[in-house]
Design a protein around this motif. Sequence first.
Motif, mmCIF file in Angstrom:
data_model
loop_
_atom_site.group_PDB
_atom_site.id
_atom_site.type_symbol
_atom_site.label_atom_id
_atom_site.label_comp_id
_atom_site.label_asym_id
_atom_site.label_seq_id
_atom_site.Cartn_x
_atom_site.Cartn_y
_atom_site.Cartn_z
ATOM 1 N N LEU A 59 -4.842 -4.020 0.680
ATOM 2 C CA LEU A 59 -4.688 -2.684 1.237
ATOM 3 C C LEU A 59 -4.035 -1.772 0.220
ATOM 4 C CD1 LEU A 59 -3.297 -3.450 4.809
ATOM 5 C CD2 LEU A 59 -5.583 -2.645 4.231
ATOM 6 N N THR A 114 -7.642 -8.656 3.108
ATOM 7 C CA THR A 114 -8.111 -7.589 2.245
ATOM 8 C C THR A 114 -6.918 -6.912 1.592
ATOM 9 O OG1 THR A 114 -9.954 -7.198 3.738
ATOM 10 C CG2 THR A 114 -9.432 -5.447 2.202
ATOM 11 N N ALA A 145 -4.046 8.494 8.043
ATOM 12 C CA ALA A 145 -4.300 7.124 8.485
ATOM 13 C C ALA A 145 -3.333 6.755 9.597
ATOM 14 C CB ALA A 145 -4.150 6.149 7.322
ATOM 15 N N PRO A 160 -8.824 6.655 9.255
ATOM 16 C CA PRO A 160 -8.929 5.223 9.503
ATOM 17 C C PRO A 160 -7.759 4.727 10.355
ATOM 18 C CG PRO A 160 -8.183 5.614 7.267
ATOM 19 C CD PRO A 160 -8.514 6.953 7.863
ATOM 20 N N VAL A 161 -8.049 3.778 11.235
ATOM 21 C CA VAL A 161 -7.020 3.143 12.054
ATOM 22 C C VAL A 161 -7.017 1.670 11.683
ATOM 23 C CG1 VAL A 161 -6.232 2.606 14.386
ATOM 24 C CG2 VAL A 161 -7.337 4.809 13.915
ATOM 25 N N LEU A 162 -5.890 1.198 11.167
ATOM 26 C CA LEU A 162 -5.754 -0.195 10.752
ATOM 27 C C LEU A 162 -5.226 -1.008 11.923
ATOM 28 C CD1 LEU A 162 -3.928 0.547 7.396
ATOM 29 C CD2 LEU A 162 -6.386 0.281 7.763
ATOM 30 N N ASP A 218 -1.108 2.307 2.917
ATOM 31 C CA ASP A 218 -1.592 1.736 4.173
ATOM 32 C C ASP A 218 -0.784 0.485 4.529
ATOM 33 O OD1 ASP A 218 -3.456 3.755 4.388
ATOM 34 O OD2 ASP A 218 -5.117 2.542 3.649
ATOM 35 N N ALA A 261 -1.894 2.993 11.922
ATOM 36 C CA ALA A 261 -1.866 1.531 11.989
ATOM 37 C C ALA A 261 -1.260 1.096 13.310
ATOM 38 C CB ALA A 261 -1.050 0.961 10.834
ATOM 39 N N PHE A 263 -3.111 -7.839 8.663
ATOM 40 C CA PHE A 263 -4.260 -6.934 8.778
ATOM 41 C C PHE A 263 -5.486 -7.690 9.268
ATOM 42 C CE2 PHE A 263 -8.070 -5.106 6.728
ATOM 43 C CZ PHE A 263 -8.065 -3.869 7.338
ATOM 44 N N GLU A 283 -8.552 -5.578 10.753
ATOM 45 C CA GLU A 283 -9.722 -4.731 10.526
ATOM 46 C C GLU A 283 -9.343 -3.262 10.492
ATOM 47 O OE1 GLU A 283 -12.609 -4.189 13.732
ATOM 48 O OE2 GLU A 283 -11.220 -5.222 15.067
ATOM 49 N N GLN A 284 -10.254 -2.468 9.975
ATOM 50 C CA GLN A 284 -10.118 -1.023 9.982
ATOM 51 C C GLN A 284 -11.123 -0.466 10.976
ATOM 52 O OE1 GLN A 284 -9.884 1.113 6.211
ATOM 53 N NE2 GLN A 284 -11.374 2.572 7.015
#
Length: 110
Positions: free
Chosen positions: A4, A2, A70, A96-98, A8, A72, A106, A108-109
């Motif tokens: 980003l 995806t 955010a 959101p947590v990546l 992010d 990650a 990456f 998922e979120q």
Amino acid sequence: MTDLDPEDAKLLTLARSVRARNGAAEGAAVRDLDGRTYNASTVALPSLKLTALQAAVAAAVSSGAEGLEAAAVVTGESAVDAASLAAVRDLSPSAPVLLADAAGEFREQV
């Protein structure tokens, strides 16, 4: 993968870098409401154990962050553990947590 947001993607790069630099199980990065970033790796001392995300959140809070935009995590695990997620949610319930795999790709979120 995806596409980003560049900010992010920067979090994932920071998390991957700190994990590699420290040879840690996990790397994490967070961005506060002012756009400042903080990164950390797993802390595994006899007297102190923190996940990378807990350590990154602690760094942000100790620097005066009042919330997070955010977060990650780069890890070999298949999910963000509950303690890590709780640290983020304590500060920002909807941030959101990546999640990225051990190579920093990456997944998922959360």
